[in-house]
Design an enzyme around this catalytic site. Structure first.
Site, short mmCIF file in Angstrom:
data_model
loop_
_atom_site.label_atom_id
_atom_site.label_comp_id
_atom_site.label_asym_id
_atom_site.label_seq_id
_atom_site.Cartn_x
_atom_site.Cartn_y
_atom_site.Cartn_z
N ASP A 11 78.64 13.48 6.42
CA ASP A 11 78.33 13.95 5.05
C ASP A 11 78.77 15.42 4.90
O ASP A 11 77.93 16.31 4.77
CB ASP A 11 76.83 13.80 4.74
CG ASP A 11 75.91 14.53 5.71
OD1 ASP A 11 76.32 14.78 6.86
OD2 ASP A 11 74.78 14.87 5.30
N HIS A 244 74.51 21.43 15.21
CA HIS A 244 74.00 20.07 15.06
C HIS A 244 75.10 19.03 15.32
O HIS A 244 75.15 18.41 16.37
CB HIS A 244 73.40 19.87 13.66
CG HIS A 244 72.19 20.70 13.39
ND1 HIS A 244 71.06 20.67 14.18
CD2 HIS A 244 71.91 21.59 12.40
CE1 HIS A 244 70.13 21.48 13.70
NE2 HIS A 244 70.63 22.06 12.62
C1 BDR Z 1 71.68 17.48 10.11
O1 BDR Z 1 71.42 17.55 8.71
C2 BDR Z 1 72.56 18.00 8.02
O2 BDR Z 1 72.24 19.02 7.15
C3 BDR Z 1 73.53 18.50 9.06
O3 BDR Z 1 74.86 18.26 8.67
C4 BDR Z 1 73.15 17.73 10.29
O4 BDR Z 1 73.84 16.50 10.35
C5 BDR Z 1 70.79 18.47 10.83
O5 BDR Z 1 69.45 18.17 10.61
CA CA Z 2 75.77 16.04 8.89
#
Ligand code: BDR
Ligand code: CA
Length: 318
Positions: A11, A244
């Site tokens: 995303d 992340h």
């Molecule tokens: C996840 O949430 C999204 O905002 C980031 O892209 C990542 O995949 C982290 O909690």
């Molecule tokens: Ca993400």
């Protein structure tokens, strides 16, 4: 050298974009498709962002548009205070940019790809689990066809952390808890790279600045796209950005950077714990409970963060 055929379910998203460049630049990855989920932006935004990134960096892979809403209920509002108004840290995309998405919806693309290459394709899923759940509902046979699935999502209380949107839930899982509970119900090779390790992994400003200097167009883009995201972290008292989505890629490439724990996983779909991920470690004994009879999956419990930074840097810089 092992070559991983990868579908990236994403995303974009600042850290998604950084992870996509990590995959693209890795000589060990054959990126065979990008599928989009709603989350950091609407599905229109994230699909346009994915198409833009693929074209700008010459990736030459299909992008299939995914679900625009969770299995149940309405999407959460996109976190524009984290990823910017356009979900790419407010780095502008040319207004006249129009990409061409694959005609298939993401879940159908996933099914077709897995059936065409049984046992060969890894899915790195770093958004909501909706596309995976829809693929599974439509084609349960894919359970035996996927090589492995690496998810960035969840938090298992290892470091005392359970969530980043609520005290109980991480964003990718809270965005579609029913989907996450469905994909953990089946016996396929699934690993969770959650906040337990991603919030132990930072990229400091000087590290990102060195990528901008040494990493060519990709490095400069990583710098640009991470400015807004870094400011969000600073405002929250976090000294530098959490890593992340690139952590899921790092796990795929170098699983030895992580320690893992195996056990059945459930995802809360109700009440104040909605979106909470809980593992029952193998070998532990409890009264009869909703984890019984569920397959065992891996959860990352520790990380060699310096090893990840080194891998990311050498991959981007080349
Ligand atoms: C996840 O949430 C999204 O905002 C980031 O892209 C990542 O995949 C982290 O909690
Ligand atoms: Ca993400």
């Amino acid at each position: 050298m092992a070559i991983h055929k990868v579908i990236f379910d994403t995303d974009p998203g600042v850290d998604d974009a950084m992870a996509l460049l990590f995959l693209h630049r890795s000589p060990e990855v054959d990126l065979v498709g990008v599928t989009t989920t709603f989350g950091n932006g609407t599905i229109d935004q994230t699909t346009r962002n994915a198409l833009y990134l693929v074209e700008r960096f010459g990736m030459n892979v299909p992008v299939a548009r995914g679900a625009g809403r969770p299995l149940v209920g309405e999407p959460l509002d996109p976190p524009d205070f984290v990823h910017g108004q356009n979900a790419l840290g407010n780095v502008p995309i040319p207004e006249d940019f129009q990409g061409n998405a694959d005609p298939r919806p993401a879940h159908r693309f996933i099914i077709d790809m897995l059936r065409a290459s049984p046992g060969e394709i890894t899915i790195v899923a770093v958004g909501r689990m909706t596309n995976l759940a829809l693929a599974l509902r439509e084609a349960p046979d894919i359970v035996g066809l996927v090589r492995q699935i690496v998810v960035m999502g969840g938090a298992f209380g290892i470091a005392g952390v359970q969530g980043n949107v609520t005290p109980a839930a991480e964003a990718n899982i809270l965005g579609d808890p029913e989907a996450a509970d469905e994909i953990t119900a089946v016996d396929w090779p699934l690993t969770f790279v959650g906040l337990d390790v991603t919030q132990k992994t930072f990229m400091p400003t000087d590290y990102l600045a060195a990528l901008a200097t040494d990493g060519g167009e990709a490095g400069r883009f990583i710098w640009d796209v991470s400015r807004f995201y870094e400011a969000f972290h600073h405002e929250g008292g976090v000294p530098s950005i959490y890593v992340h989505d690139s952590s899921a890629v790092a796990y795929l490439l170098r699983p030895g950077l992580y320690e893992t724990r195996s056990g059945a996983i459930r995802v809360s779909t109700a009440g104040v714990t909605r979106g909470m991920t809980v593992q029952k470690p193998d070998g532990t004994r409890y009264a009869p409970c909703p984890w019984d009879g569920r397959p065992s999956h891996r959860v990352c419990t520790s990380v060699d963060a310096e090893g990840l930074r080194e891998l990311y840097r050498t991959t981007i810089v080349g």
